[in-house]
Design an enzyme around this catalytic site. Structure first.
Site, short mmCIF file in Angstrom:
data_model
loop_
_atom_site.label_atom_id
_atom_site.label_comp_id
_atom_site.label_asym_id
_atom_site.label_seq_id
_atom_site.Cartn_x
_atom_site.Cartn_y
_atom_site.Cartn_z
N GLY A 190 0.80 -1.23 0.00
CA GLY A 190 0.00 0.00 0.00
C GLY A 190 0.83 1.26 0.00
N TYR A 198 11.23 0.80 -5.33
CA TYR A 198 12.26 0.35 -6.27
C TYR A 198 13.01 -0.79 -5.59
CZ TYR A 198 16.05 1.73 -3.38
OH TYR A 198 16.92 1.75 -2.34
N LEU A 482 10.38 10.11 -1.55
CA LEU A 482 9.19 10.02 -0.69
C LEU A 482 9.17 8.76 0.17
CD1 LEU A 482 6.39 11.15 0.12
CD2 LEU A 482 5.43 9.86 -1.80
N TYR A 484 11.56 7.28 1.44
CA TYR A 484 12.50 7.42 2.56
C TYR A 484 12.05 8.61 3.41
CZ TYR A 484 15.77 4.28 0.11
OH TYR A 484 16.37 3.21 -0.51
C1 LIG Z 1 13.13 -2.32 6.39
C2 LIG Z 1 12.70 -1.42 5.28
C3 LIG Z 1 13.16 -1.67 3.98
C4 LIG Z 1 12.76 -0.86 2.92
N1 LIG Z 1 13.21 -1.14 1.67
C5 LIG Z 1 12.79 -0.40 0.62
C6 LIG Z 1 13.19 -0.69 -0.72
O1 LIG Z 1 13.93 -1.63 -0.96
N2 LIG Z 1 12.71 0.09 -1.71
C7 LIG Z 1 11.87 1.14 -1.48
O2 LIG Z 1 11.43 1.79 -2.42
N3 LIG Z 1 11.50 1.45 -0.21
C8 LIG Z 1 11.93 0.71 0.83
N4 LIG Z 1 11.53 1.04 2.08
C9 LIG Z 1 10.61 2.18 2.27
C10 LIG Z 1 9.18 1.75 2.01
O3 LIG Z 1 8.97 1.54 0.64
C11 LIG Z 1 8.22 2.82 2.47
O4 LIG Z 1 8.37 3.02 3.84
C12 LIG Z 1 6.77 2.46 2.15
O5 LIG Z 1 5.98 3.62 2.26
C13 LIG Z 1 6.27 1.40 3.06
O6 LIG Z 1 4.97 1.00 2.75
P1 LIG Z 1 4.08 0.38 3.93
O7 LIG Z 1 2.74 0.09 3.37
O8 LIG Z 1 4.82 -0.70 4.60
O9 LIG Z 1 4.07 1.61 4.93
P2 LIG Z 1 2.99 2.37 5.80
O10 LIG Z 1 3.78 2.88 6.97
O11 LIG Z 1 1.79 1.56 6.06
O12 LIG Z 1 2.60 3.59 4.85
C14 LIG Z 1 3.54 4.51 4.35
C15 LIG Z 1 2.80 5.75 3.83
O13 LIG Z 1 1.85 5.38 2.84
C16 LIG Z 1 0.52 5.66 3.27
N5 LIG Z 1 -0.31 4.50 2.92
C17 LIG Z 1 -0.10 3.22 3.32
N6 LIG Z 1 -1.04 2.43 2.81
C18 LIG Z 1 -1.85 3.22 2.08
C19 LIG Z 1 -3.01 2.96 1.32
N7 LIG Z 1 -3.50 1.73 1.21
N8 LIG Z 1 -3.63 4.00 0.71
C20 LIG Z 1 -3.13 5.25 0.81
N9 LIG Z 1 -2.03 5.54 1.53
C21 LIG Z 1 -1.40 4.54 2.16
C22 LIG Z 1 0.62 5.83 4.76
O14 LIG Z 1 -0.44 6.62 5.26
C23 LIG Z 1 1.98 6.46 4.90
O15 LIG Z 1 1.89 7.82 4.57
C24 LIG Z 1 11.91 0.25 3.16
C25 LIG Z 1 11.47 0.51 4.46
C26 LIG Z 1 11.86 -0.30 5.51
C27 LIG Z 1 11.39 0.01 6.91
#
Ligand SMILES: Cc1cc2nc3c(=O)[nH]c(=O)nc-3n(C[C@H](O)[C@H](O)[C@H](O)COP(=O)(O)OP(=O)(O)OC[C@H]3O[C@@H](n4cnc5c(N)ncnc54)[C@H](O)[C@@H]3O)c2cc1C
Ligand SMILES: *[C@@H]1O[C@H](CO)[C@@H](O)[C@H](O)[C@H]1NC(C)=O
Ligand SMILES: *[C@@H]1O[C@H](CO)[C@@H](O)[C@H](O)[C@H]1NC(C)=O
Ligand SMILES: *[C@@H]1O[C@H](CO)[C@@H](O)[C@H](O)[C@H]1NC(C)=O
Ligand SMILES: *[C@@H]1O[C@H](CO)[C@@H](O)[C@H](O)[C@H]1NC(C)=O
Ligand SMILES: *[C@@H]1O[C@H](CO)[C@@H](O)[C@H](O)[C@H]1NC(C)=O
Ligand SMILES: *[C@@H]1O[C@H](CO)[C@@H](O)[C@H](O)[C@H]1NC(C)=O
Ligand SMILES: *[C@@H]1O[C@H](CO)[C@@H](O)[C@H](O)[C@H]1NC(C)=O
Ligand SMILES: *[C@@H]1O[C@H](CO)[C@@H](O)[C@H](O)[C@H]1NC(C)=O
Length: 543
Positions: A190, A198, A482, A484
């Site tokens: 999400g 990426y 974004l 990060y």
């Molecule tokens: C251990 C780790 C490894 C990572 N590796 C990578 C990587 O390899 N490549 C990369 O690009 N990024 C990476 N990231 C960053 C990651 O892509 C972002 O943190 C991403 O936003 C995480 O998505 P989430 O659904 O888990 O996060 P959440 O914390 O649930 O959401 C992140 C943001 O998106 C919003 N959001 C979430 N779900 C929705 C939805 N369904 N509709 C609308 N808005 C929503 C939330 O409100 C918040 O603003 C990594 C992060 C961590 C912690």
């Protein structure tokens, strides 16, 4: 906040305390909502909206519910926001069906409460699960259906799925298909895909969002829209613009990509004592320009020196994925990257799914089923980002190593761009960082000590490192990624200055695409219901 000011964190803290105090006073006079005052009307509204009392009664958690804390903590991935003083949601809603999401938006709006949307909870600043104003969490981890269609080379993926599940479900059906997204299996779809996700196929296939065919999103009026019904502007905006500013993403339909039956990986380490600077200078020439099938990440970390006891040195690790065989890779890098001295013994050929697990640092022999595991070890962390557009000189790197050793904490991950990224126009989606970037830097700080002092020390160090890097990175704007998430680059308090505040971080995340994003936001959510500390603002009222 001043980038170079070591006391910036203190002033941030005192502002924060002030905010909390102010809010407390305001809340008393305005009768701030409580878990009781929100739970009952919300549930009543949800029942009325859905006509399914039994079902929706089981998806709303008040603070007094015995499962509330475990539901809240299940998707907290940064211990900094797992403390007793972290503001807590008044209720948590865990939809099981699309129409639960629709009803939840309608009900949150009618009650007038701010919602935080959470999928995998990997937001580095916890913006998906806490806020300094009263809020509730719409937690969509239960919406995690994945349907892989090999004949059409597509996958339907609900937003609550994690990347590991996506990779596993593809692998179950085909050994020659993959998806170009992040390297951490517990990251949520999400937040990740729409944020510009990426991974190690970036140079061959671009970003995850470049493969979106369709999106289901619940808008501010509770309508479930798809690509066709949302219109071109909104479809543009949610691919790379802040997804949580426009609605709740329920699912993505994406195009799969071909992967060879055997890919090649390696992980090679060098230290300062091994002429690391020359190696890094050469990496900088090769990594963004070499064969698109090759992605070589460079990880730089201050570590204890084995040669000079008691001193720190710099360790560089080059971690690679090559969509081809080891012989071809070794001959390519002997020619282009001789300082790496890569041999066939340093390389391992494996299936694509095994390469996913290799990149996660899992032990050799781990079964793909491990990708379905949602558990994730926790620590305290802070991340920042930069883009590098001009090669850094040898002297520049030597100075950077000196500063890293002086600070003795934060490190870097350099991710090469180029390849497919150079071919996609910067305004074809809202994600703007395309041609012209050599690599993206992630600043990393991790720690285990829960004390306030440790937090202060690590945050101060990483901010200093960011300030030292100013001469070497993109300017006007100093761009940021974004996904990060970094609140140091500006936040919004939704006051009269909201647009100006939004422009500060908005230009960094979105470059000029910011202005079109504001236009779309103003059209689809003029009252700014979907907001967060770094959301897209609406145009100011012209009175
Ligand atoms: C251990 C780790 C490894 C990572 N590796 C990578 C990587 O390899 N490549 C990369 O690009 N990024 C990476 N990231 C960053 C990651 O892509 C972002 O943190 C991403 O936003 C995480 O998505 P989430 O659904 O888990 O996060 P959440 O914390 O649930 O959401 C992140 C943001 O998106 C919003 N959001 C979430 N779900 C929705 C939805 N369904 N509709 C609308 N808005 C929503 C939330 O409100 C918040 O603003 C990594 C992060 C961590 C912690
Ligand atoms: C129930 O929903 C209808 C619209 O679907 C609305 O008109 C009515 O006010 C709602 N009642 C309550 C008690 O929320
Ligand atoms: C807690 O909330 C859940 C979800 O609404 C519900 O199913 C459960 O019965 C509640 N438990 C208690 C003890 O109230
Ligand atoms: C949050 O705290 C709980 C204990 O209260 C702990 O079990 C959990 O692992 C912590 N999670 C993180 C990410 O710190
Ligand atoms: C492939 O897509 C077409 C058109 O959308 C659809 O009719 C067909 O059923 C799909 N194939 C499979 C195997 O689902
Ligand atoms: C690469 O393999 C060679 C043997 O061919 C070995 O000597 C060397 O240590 C390996 N390099 C690394 C960094 O693992
Ligand atoms: C480092 O480079 C110098 C000069 O270029 C060379 O003499 C030396 O052998 C190199 N050291 C290593 C470990 O490669
Ligand atoms: C992984 O294990 C297999 C056999 O169990 C072995 O052949 C292979 O070389 C190992 N790979 C690595 C990278 O250690
Ligand atoms: C915001 O603007 C309104 C009207 O222009 C004004 O009444 C109000 O005091 C302003 N608020 C702040 C915090 O400046």
């Amino acid at each position: 906040m001043a980038k170079s000011n070591p006391f910036a964190f203190l002033s941030f803290l005192s502002n924060f305390v002030l905010l909390v105090v102010l809010q407390f006073h305001v809340s008393i006079s305005l009768e701030s909502p409580t878990t009781e005052s929100v739970y009952v009307p919300f549930l009543r509204c949800l029942i009325n909206q859905t006509n399914s009392a039994d079902e929706v009664s089981n998806i709303v958690y008040s603070q007094t519910n015995s499962s509330y804390t475990s539901v809240l903590q299940a998707y907290i991935r940064n211990s900094r926001f797992n403390t007793t003083s972290t503001p807590k949601p008044l209720i948590i809603i865990t939809p099981l069906e699309e129409f639960h999401v629709q009803a939840s938006v309608i009900c949150a709006k009618s009650i007038g409460i701010q919602i935080k949307i959470r999928s995998g909870g990997h937001d580095y600043e916890g913006l998906s699960y806490f806020s300094n104003e009263p809020f509730i969490i719409l937690d969509i981890f239960n919406l995690r259906k994945i349907t892989v269609d090999i004949e059409n080379e597509t996958a339907f993926i609900q937003a609550g799925a994690i990347l590991g599940e996506v990779y596993y479900r593809i692998w179950e059906k085909s050994k020659v298909h993959g998806f170009p997204a992040g390297v951490c299996p517990t990251v949520g779809v999400g937040g990740h895909i729409g944020g510009g996700g990426y991974g190690n196929m970036l140079r061959k296939y671009g970003l995850a969002l470049d493969h979106i065919i369709d999106v289901q999103i619940v808008d501010v009026n509770g309508r479930l829209l798809n690509k066709e019904s949302m219109g071109e502007d909104l479809f543009w905006a949610i691919r790379g613009g802040d997804r949580a500013s426009f609605g709740v993403i329920v699912s993505y339909t994406v195009r799969l990509v071909p992967v060879p039956e055997k890919v090649t990986v390696f992980r090679v380490q060098k230290f300062l004592e091994d002429n690391l600077t020359d190696l890094v200078v050469q990496w900088q020439q090769v990594a963004p320009r070499t064969d698109d099938r090759l992605f070589m990440r460079l990880i730089l970390q201050p570590v204890d020196s084995k040669v000079n006891k008691g001193q720190l040195t710099i360790r560089a690790s080059v971690v690679a994925l090559f969509l081809g065989d080891a012989d071809e890779l070794v001959s390519l890098l002997r020619k282009e990257f001789p300082l790496l001295s890569l041999t066939k013994e340093n390389c391992t050929e494996m299936s694509w799914i095994d390469s996913v697990m290799f990149w996660t640092n899992w032990p050799n022999g781990t079964l793909p089923e491990a990708l379905l595991n949602r558990e994730h070890s926790a620590n305290f962390l802070k991340r920042k980002s930069d883009y590098v557009q001009h090669p850094i000189s040898k002297e520049g790197f030597e100075w950077i190593w000196k500063k890293m050793i002086e600070l003795g904490g934060p490190g870097f991950i350099f991710n090469p761009y180029g390849g497919r990224m150079n071919e996609i126009p910067a305004d074809s989606t809202a994600f703007p960082h395309r041609a012209g970037n050599l690599f993206k830097m992630q600043y990393t700080a991790n720690w285990d000590d829960p004390s306030v002092d440790a937090d202060k020390i690590h945050i101060t160090q990483i901010r200093r490192l960011y300030s030292y890097m100013t001469p070497f990175v993109s300017k006007n704007p100093r761009s940021a990624f974004l996904n990060y998430r970094d609140v140091d680059i500006g936040t919004n308090d939704f006051g009269n200055n909201s647009y100006k505040q939004g422009e500060v971080y908005g230009l960094k995340y979105f470059n000029d695409n910011f202005y079109r994003l504001v236009k779309v936001k103003t059209a689809v959510d003029p009252e700014n219901f979907f907001r967060n500390e770094q959301s897209i603002p609406v145009f100011p009222n012209k009175e």
